[in-house]
Design an enzyme around this catalytic site. Structure first.
Site, PDB file in Angstrom:
ATOM      1  N   TYR A 138       0.868  -1.174   0.000  1.00 20.80           N
ATOM      2  CA  TYR A 138       0.000   0.000   0.000  1.00 20.80           C
ATOM      3  C   TYR A 138       0.905   1.225   0.000  1.00 20.80           C
ATOM      4  O   TYR A 138       1.571   1.519   0.995  1.00 20.80           O
ATOM      5  CB  TYR A 138      -0.879  -0.060   1.256  1.00 20.80           C
ATOM      6  N   LYS A 157      -1.416  -1.328  -4.173  1.00 18.02           N
ATOM      7  CA  LYS A 157      -2.465  -0.303  -4.125  1.00 18.02           C
ATOM      8  C   LYS A 157      -1.750   1.036  -4.120  1.00 18.02           C
ATOM      9  O   LYS A 157      -1.073   1.384  -3.146  1.00 18.02           O
ATOM     10  CB  LYS A 157      -3.339  -0.435  -2.888  1.00 18.02           C
TER      11      LYS A 157
END
Length: 311
Positions: A138, A166
């Protein structure tokens, strides 16, 4: 359920409905998950930034994740945020998520102290070795004060440590270069890149991203599902029109009064206020110390929902 390789489509980061007293509102969270699945999303991301994971106790994190896993009931994969300051603390969350039935993990770089790229790579490798679930990095430098180096991402994609990324960095140029290099190395067929930038999804998909993790997808999941379908079918004018509508709706995140609240209170409060106005959740409460939206801001959210065709 087995995670598709690569994971693609629309994977909203669920808001975590709370009672006015701060407990997890389990019925509302179930209703939200059901609504998103019914809209055609391809996965659910629990305990991300939109889920207020940084504000929740460990016990409340477990309650939220258990609720989402049970609500999904194997119909779509559930990605669980295991987000904390150090490797040891992330490992505790990761093991708990695996025990609760999560299908994949989402992890940031360590934060609080700044870390070297070699330390970041070691962090992800230790988590992947300890917990046998697909692992997504992330990239959210606004929150962890570290931009994941593309070189590190590529290295961890190549050796199988990471199943995907992400990207919430806001650096569209770096994302484009990463996508080009993944294709050059033949990694784009196995490594999933999901953009977290709600306002530039059409561009990211055109560049080769596999999908989107939109916080605004809590409010308008159908819109992002349509946008993704248009892009995959090559209907780029339709995709752009849907993106424009969603960009206008995203103005709900700006309604909070900057004199009395921070950006998190405004954005997450707007998502929850919208869900409350739409009848999805029982309360727009956010976790302390965030400040709730006032009456004027709530009226602005209502107006923007009407303008966006949702009310």
């Amino acid at each position: 359920m087995p995670l598709p390789t690569p994971l693609s489509g629309v994977v909203p980061p669920l808001c975590t409905p709370l009672t006015p007293g701060g407990d997890i509102d389990v019925p509302s969270l179930r209703a939200l998950a059901e609504r998103l699945i019914g809209a055609g999303v391809t996965g659910l991301f629990a305990l991300g930034s939109s889920g207020e994971t940084a504000y929740l106790s460990d016990a409340r994190r477990r309650t939220a994740l258990r609720t989402v896993v049970e609500a999904a009931a194997g119909r779509v994969p559930v990605l669980a945020g295991a987000i904390d300051m150090t490797t040891a603390r992330v490992l505790d969350h990761a093991r708990a998520a695996a025990g609760l039935g999560a299908d994949a993990l989402v992890v940031t770089a360590p934060y609080y102290t700044r870390t070297h790229p070699l330390e970041i790579a070691g962090h992800f490798r230790r988590i992947r070795e300890a917990v046998d679930l697909p692992l997504f990095a992330y990239d959210i430098p606004m929150a962890v004060h570290t931009k994941l180096p593309s070189r590190t991402v590529l290295e961890l994609a190549a050796d199988g440590t990471l199943a995907g990324l992400k990207d919430s960095s806001g650096d569209d140029g770096a994302l484009r270069r990463l996508l080009v290099e993944l294709r050059r190395r033949g990694l784009d067929a196995t490594f999933s890149v999901l953009t977290g930038s709600e306002l530039t999804v059409d561009g990211a998909l055109l560049a080769g991203a596999h999908g989107v993790v939109p916080g605004l997808g809590n409010v308008d999941p159908e819109g992002y599902v349509r946008l993704y379908a248009h892009a995959r079918a090559g209907r780029w004018a339709d995709a752009a029109a849907e993106q424009d509508r969603l960009a206008a709706l995203f103005a709900i995140t700006d309604v909070g009064d900057e004199a009395v609240m921070g950006r998190s209170s405004s954005a997450l409060g707007a998502f929850k206020t919208a869900l409350h106005l739409l009848g999805v959740i029982d309360s727009p409460a956010t976790a302390a110390p965030q400040v709730p939206l006032g009456d004027a801001a709530t009226k602005s959210v209502c107006r923007l929902l009407e303008d966006g065709g949702l009310l």
